[in-house]
Design a protein around this motif. Sequence first.
Motif, PDB file in Angstrom:
ATOM      1  N   VAL A 121      -5.366  -5.592   2.328  1.00 57.34           N
ATOM      2  CA  VAL A 121      -6.285  -4.469   2.511  1.00 57.34           C
ATOM      3  C   VAL A 121      -7.692  -5.012   2.288  1.00 57.34           C
ATOM      4  CG1 VAL A 121      -7.099  -2.283   1.579  1.00 57.34           C
ATOM      5  CG2 VAL A 121      -4.646  -2.686   1.846  1.00 57.34           C
ATOM      6  N   LEU A 169      -6.596   2.192   2.320  1.00 54.24           N
ATOM      7  CA  LEU A 169      -5.501   1.214   2.408  1.00 54.24           C
ATOM      8  C   LEU A 169      -4.979   1.122   3.833  1.00 54.24           C
ATOM      9  CD1 LEU A 169      -3.601   2.078  -0.911  1.00 54.24           C
ATOM     10  CD2 LEU A 169      -5.585   0.585  -0.549  1.00 54.24           C
ATOM     11  N   ARG A 170      -5.838   0.653   4.713  1.00 51.12           N
ATOM     12  CA  ARG A 170      -5.512   0.590   6.133  1.00 51.12           C
ATOM     13  C   ARG A 170      -5.941  -0.769   6.691  1.00 51.12           C
ATOM     14  NH1 ARG A 170     -10.404   2.569   5.260  1.00 51.12           N
ATOM     15  NH2 ARG A 170     -12.103   2.110   6.729  1.00 51.12           N
ATOM     16  N   THR A 212      -1.440  -5.197   0.084  1.00 50.60           N
ATOM     17  CA  THR A 212      -1.208  -5.462   1.504  1.00 50.60           C
ATOM     18  C   THR A 212      -0.873  -4.172   2.233  1.00 50.60           C
ATOM     19  OG1 THR A 212       1.171  -5.878   1.266  1.00 50.60           O
ATOM     20  CG2 THR A 212      -0.316  -7.758   0.967  1.00 50.60           C
ATOM     21  N   THR A 213      -1.108  -4.182   3.536  1.00 45.76           N
ATOM     22  CA  THR A 213      -0.795  -3.046   4.395  1.00 45.76           C
ATOM     23  C   THR A 213      -0.211  -3.573   5.697  1.00 45.76           C
ATOM     24  OG1 THR A 213      -1.714  -1.017   5.370  1.00 45.76           O
ATOM     25  CG2 THR A 213      -3.068  -2.997   5.513  1.00 45.76           C
ATOM     26  N   TRP A 260     -13.585   2.462  -4.080  1.00 41.95           N
ATOM     27  CA  TRP A 260     -12.353   1.881  -4.612  1.00 41.95           C
ATOM     28  C   TRP A 260     -12.477   1.559  -6.103  1.00 41.95           C
ATOM     29  CZ3 TRP A 260      -7.435   1.660  -3.712  1.00 41.95           C
ATOM     30  CH2 TRP A 260      -6.630   0.708  -4.340  1.00 41.95           C
ATOM     31  N   SER A 292       0.823  -1.208   0.000  1.00 39.73           N
ATOM     32  CA  SER A 292       0.000   0.000   0.000  1.00 39.73           C
ATOM     33  C   SER A 292       0.859   1.262   0.000  1.00 39.73           C
ATOM     34  CB  SER A 292      -0.923   0.006   1.224  1.00 39.73           C
ATOM     35  OG  SER A 292      -0.168  -0.071   2.432  1.00 39.73           O
TER      36      SER A 292
END
Length: 287
Positions: free
Chosen positions: A172, A199-200, A156-157, A183, A85
């Motif tokens: 994510v 993106l968290r 990914t984050t 999105w 991310s």
Amino acid sequence: MCGRYALGLQRAEIRALPGYPNLEIGEWVNEDNFVPRYNIAPNSLAPAIRRRNASSPDLQMETMRWGIPYGKVHAKSQQAINARSENIMEGAGMWNKYRSSNRCVVVSQGYYEWQTKGKVKLPHFTKHADGKVMLMAGLYHVSDETIPNYVFAIITTSASTSLSWLHDRQPVILTSDADVTKWLDTSSNAWSAELGKLLRPVGGLICYQVPKEIGKVGAESSAFVQPVATRKDGIEAMFAKQRTKQKDNQEGIKRKRSPSPVISLVPEPAGKEDESHKTECKKLKVE
């Protein structure tokens, strides 16, 4: 990272997107190319949601291949299955050309991750606590061919506090209809700070250990998404069978009055841990 996930639901249920009542899916392109599976690995075909086109809010599902080729030579061994991310928000590298117009959502029931304990790798399954499908943010690439070929990567984050013990990264996950709609809205053909806020890491997830058999690419069973603590086949059944056999042997020895031969119980050598998922990842770019 995210290198394995599950989607064993029937196609009609996948279309319905349990837990997302306001998302309506129209056409499913190449639906017949997808076979529901509980062990989806890189280079597999799986459904992802995208806009029909930038100017239309209509959503469609498309069966895509997992892994975006990169480098000068697009070989199977050079595939990005994850996208960080942080790199997407910065517009760094190959992701800059995808983040504005090629956003998608990958449908799953949950994802697998391996916890490292010394030299042992223990697979765990993470899913929504309320049982709804898990929609993971992704990016996709379309090849310039007569018949376009769609491929995707999962974003990914940093892992949430509740999952940081398992791994330092997680997919994510888009938890609401509004987040999914935002999105997938590529009408502006531009990236924005509002998109970056999606993106968290999220909460509301449950995670538990699952059978090690999931580590073998190609293995398939609905038991892969069941906790090992409650699994009714495989490992638990094997141990129950062993306990019953030992109990029967002990009772048989007690009933015999004559001297009995010494019985030597030699345990089977422990099987080598299945590390096929690690071998798979060595060939792929994961973030």
